[in-house]
Design a protein around this motif. Sequence first.
Motif, PDB file in Angstrom:
ATOM      1  N   GLN A 198      13.730  26.328 -20.965  1.00 12.72           N
ATOM      2  CA  GLN A 198      12.501  25.639 -21.373  1.00 12.72           C
ATOM      3  C   GLN A 198      11.978  24.745 -20.254  1.00 12.72           C
ATOM      4  O   GLN A 198      10.769  24.703 -19.994  1.00 12.72           O
ATOM      5  CB  GLN A 198      12.741  24.836 -22.647  1.00 12.72           C
ATOM      6  CG  GLN A 198      12.929  25.699 -23.869  1.00 12.72           C
ATOM      7  CD  GLN A 198      13.392  24.912 -25.085  1.00 12.72           C
ATOM      8  OE1 GLN A 198      13.809  23.752 -24.990  1.00 12.72           O
ATOM      9  NE2 GLN A 198      13.347  25.555 -26.243  1.00 12.72           N
ATOM     10  N   ARG A 199      12.890  24.022 -19.567  1.00 14.78           N
ATOM     11  CA  ARG A 199      12.461  23.180 -18.440  1.00 14.78           C
ATOM     12  C   ARG A 199      11.880  24.037 -17.312  1.00 14.78           C
ATOM     13  O   ARG A 199      10.855  23.691 -16.722  1.00 14.78           O
ATOM     14  CB  ARG A 199      13.638  22.350 -17.923  1.00 14.78           C
ATOM     15  CG  ARG A 199      13.993  21.165 -18.802  1.00 14.78           C
ATOM     16  CD  ARG A 199      14.941  20.184 -18.127  1.00 14.78           C
ATOM     17  NE  ARG A 199      16.137  20.793 -17.572  1.00 14.78           N
ATOM     18  CZ  ARG A 199      17.273  20.974 -18.229  1.00 14.78           C
ATOM     19  NH1 ARG A 199      17.378  20.599 -19.494  1.00 14.78           N
ATOM     20  NH2 ARG A 199      18.318  21.523 -17.640  1.00 14.78           N
TER      21      ARG A 199
ATOM     22  N   MET B 110       7.449  26.163 -14.120  1.00 17.67           N
ATOM     23  CA  MET B 110       6.781  27.337 -13.558  1.00 17.67           C
ATOM     24  C   MET B 110       5.445  27.627 -14.246  1.00 17.67           C
ATOM     25  O   MET B 110       4.724  28.536 -13.848  1.00 17.67           O
ATOM     26  CB  MET B 110       7.693  28.561 -13.672  1.00 17.67           C
ATOM     27  CG  MET B 110       8.977  28.413 -12.872  1.00 17.67           C
ATOM     28  SD  MET B 110      10.116  29.769 -13.145  1.00 17.67           S
ATOM     29  CE  MET B 110       9.333  31.039 -12.157  1.00 17.67           C
ATOM     30  N   ASP B 111       5.143  26.866 -15.308  1.00 14.15           N
ATOM     31  CA  ASP B 111       3.910  27.025 -16.066  1.00 14.15           C
ATOM     32  C   ASP B 111       3.764  28.466 -16.585  1.00 14.15           C
ATOM     33  O   ASP B 111       2.756  29.139 -16.356  1.00 14.15           O
ATOM     34  CB  ASP B 111       2.693  26.625 -15.222  1.00 14.15           C
ATOM     35  CG  ASP B 111       1.469  26.393 -16.090  1.00 14.15           C
ATOM     36  OD1 ASP B 111       1.646  25.998 -17.253  1.00 14.15           O
ATOM     37  OD2 ASP B 111       0.346  26.637 -15.595  1.00 14.15           O
TER      38      ASP B 111
ATOM     39  N   VAL C  97      10.727  33.771 -18.501  1.00 19.83           N
ATOM     40  CA  VAL C  97      11.686  33.204 -17.547  1.00 19.83           C
ATOM     41  C   VAL C  97      12.975  34.029 -17.617  1.00 19.83           C
ATOM     42  O   VAL C  97      13.738  33.939 -18.564  1.00 19.83           O
ATOM     43  CB  VAL C  97      11.981  31.725 -17.848  1.00 19.83           C
ATOM     44  CG1 VAL C  97      13.018  31.172 -16.889  1.00 19.83           C
ATOM     45  CG2 VAL C  97      10.698  30.910 -17.759  1.00 19.83           C
ATOM     46  N   THR C  98      13.155  34.868 -16.613  1.00 23.49           N
ATOM     47  CA  THR C  98      14.351  35.713 -16.523  1.00 23.49           C
ATOM     48  C   THR C  98      14.968  35.532 -15.145  1.00 23.49           C
ATOM     49  O   THR C  98      14.322  35.003 -14.222  1.00 23.49           O
ATOM     50  CB  THR C  98      13.993  37.193 -16.716  1.00 23.49           C
ATOM     51  OG1 THR C  98      13.108  37.588 -15.665  1.00 23.49           O
ATOM     52  CG2 THR C  98      13.340  37.440 -18.064  1.00 23.49           C
ATOM     53  N   LEU C  99      16.196  35.987 -15.001  1.00 21.02           N
ATOM     54  CA  LEU C  99      16.822  35.920 -13.680  1.00 21.02           C
ATOM     55  C   LEU C  99      16.069  36.796 -12.681  1.00 21.02           C
ATOM     56  O   LEU C  99      15.979  36.457 -11.503  1.00 21.02           O
ATOM     57  CB  LEU C  99      18.288  36.341 -13.759  1.00 21.02           C
ATOM     58  CG  LEU C  99      19.245  35.261 -14.222  1.00 21.02           C
ATOM     59  CD1 LEU C  99      20.637  35.813 -14.404  1.00 21.02           C
ATOM     60  CD2 LEU C  99      19.267  34.105 -13.242  1.00 21.02           C
ATOM     61  N   ARG C 100      15.543  37.902 -13.140  1.00 15.26           N
ATOM     62  CA  ARG C 100      14.767  38.777 -12.250  1.00 15.26           C
ATOM     63  C   ARG C 100      13.557  38.021 -11.692  1.00 15.26           C
ATOM     64  O   ARG C 100      13.269  38.083 -10.488  1.00 15.26           O
ATOM     65  CB  ARG C 100      14.319  40.017 -13.009  1.00 15.26           C
ATOM     66  CG  ARG C 100      13.535  40.988 -12.141  1.00 15.26           C
ATOM     67  CD  ARG C 100      13.157  42.226 -12.900  1.00 15.26           C
ATOM     68  NE  ARG C 100      14.372  43.001 -13.086  1.00 15.26           N
ATOM     69  CZ  ARG C 100      14.544  43.927 -14.003  1.00 15.26           C
ATOM     70  NH1 ARG C 100      13.596  44.180 -14.860  1.00 15.26           N
ATOM     71  NH2 ARG C 100      15.665  44.588 -14.090  1.00 15.26           N
TER      72      ARG C 100
ATOM     73  N   ARG D 178      22.502  24.483 -24.001  1.00 14.42           N
ATOM     74  CA  ARG D 178      22.196  24.019 -22.638  1.00 14.42           C
ATOM     75  C   ARG D 178      21.367  25.059 -21.892  1.00 14.42           C
ATOM     76  O   ARG D 178      20.438  24.719 -21.162  1.00 14.42           O
ATOM     77  CB  ARG D 178      23.492  23.706 -21.882  1.00 14.42           C
ATOM     78  CG  ARG D 178      24.177  22.469 -22.381  1.00 14.42           C
ATOM     79  CD  ARG D 178      25.227  21.894 -21.447  1.00 14.42           C
ATOM     80  NE  ARG D 178      25.875  22.793 -20.531  1.00 14.42           N
ATOM     81  CZ  ARG D 178      27.146  23.179 -20.592  1.00 14.42           C
ATOM     82  NH1 ARG D 178      27.912  22.745 -21.570  1.00 14.42           N
ATOM     83  NH2 ARG D 178      27.662  23.988 -19.696  1.00 14.42           N
ATOM     84  N   ARG D 179      21.687  26.334 -22.062  1.00 11.45           N
ATOM     85  CA  ARG D 179      20.931  27.402 -21.401  1.00 11.45           C
ATOM     86  C   ARG D 179      19.483  27.412 -21.894  1.00 11.45           C
ATOM     87  O   ARG D 179      18.545  27.485 -21.105  1.00 11.45           O
ATOM     88  CB  ARG D 179      21.574  28.767 -21.677  1.00 11.45           C
ATOM     89  CG  ARG D 179      20.902  29.917 -20.913  1.00 11.45           C
ATOM     90  CD  ARG D 179      21.224  31.255 -21.506  1.00 11.45           C
ATOM     91  NE  ARG D 179      20.664  31.440 -22.833  1.00 11.45           N
ATOM     92  CZ  ARG D 179      19.396  31.791 -23.062  1.00 11.45           C
ATOM     93  NH1 ARG D 179      18.559  31.976 -22.080  1.00 11.45           N
ATOM     94  NH2 ARG D 179      18.977  31.943 -24.304  1.00 11.45           N
ATOM     95  N   THR D 180      19.307  27.279 -23.200  1.00 11.88           N
ATOM     96  CA  THR D 180      17.967  27.271 -23.780  1.00 11.88           C
ATOM     97  C   THR D 180      17.153  26.097 -23.252  1.00 11.88           C
ATOM     98  O   THR D 180      15.971  26.253 -22.905  1.00 11.88           O
ATOM     99  CB  THR D 180      18.053  27.217 -25.320  1.00 11.88           C
ATOM    100  OG1 THR D 180      18.809  28.339 -25.775  1.00 11.88           O
ATOM    101  CG2 THR D 180      16.689  27.240 -25.961  1.00 11.88           C
TER     102      THR D 180
END
Length: 134
Positions: free
Chosen positions: A35-36, A41-42, A48-51, A29-31
């Motif tokens: 991906q979405r 965000m293109d 894609v990180t939390l930072r 689910r996280r993966t």
Amino acid sequence: MMRSRRMELEAGSAEKRDLIEHLAAVERRRTEAVQRLARHMDCPVAEVTLRLLVRTAPEPQRGELQHARAELLQLVAQVKAEHQRSELLCRHIGELLRAAYGMVKGLAANGFVYHRGGRLERAPLNGKLVCDEI
């Protein structure tokens, strides 16, 4: 150990198996979510990180994401510490098993036995200190 605590081992194994299956489902689910987000965000999935999300999110979500990031960092540190402790325990067990094997192997090998008084005799024990009298 397996004979005396077989039921406990089986219960523990079943719990671990269930936990691993649950973690695998959560990871899927996280993966998918990452991906979405990457498509939205293109940008590449690896970026894609939390930072990045904290930097780009609007204010209400920014604080929540920052808090979630801090909690995750703390949990990851705890998991790493437990992993290191488990690794040390496994290495220690391995060393104990090697030492026990060496002792058993030494008992079975031909070699010298040192007797009181300095006499050296061939015997089926390898390098063991043995006394003439008990």
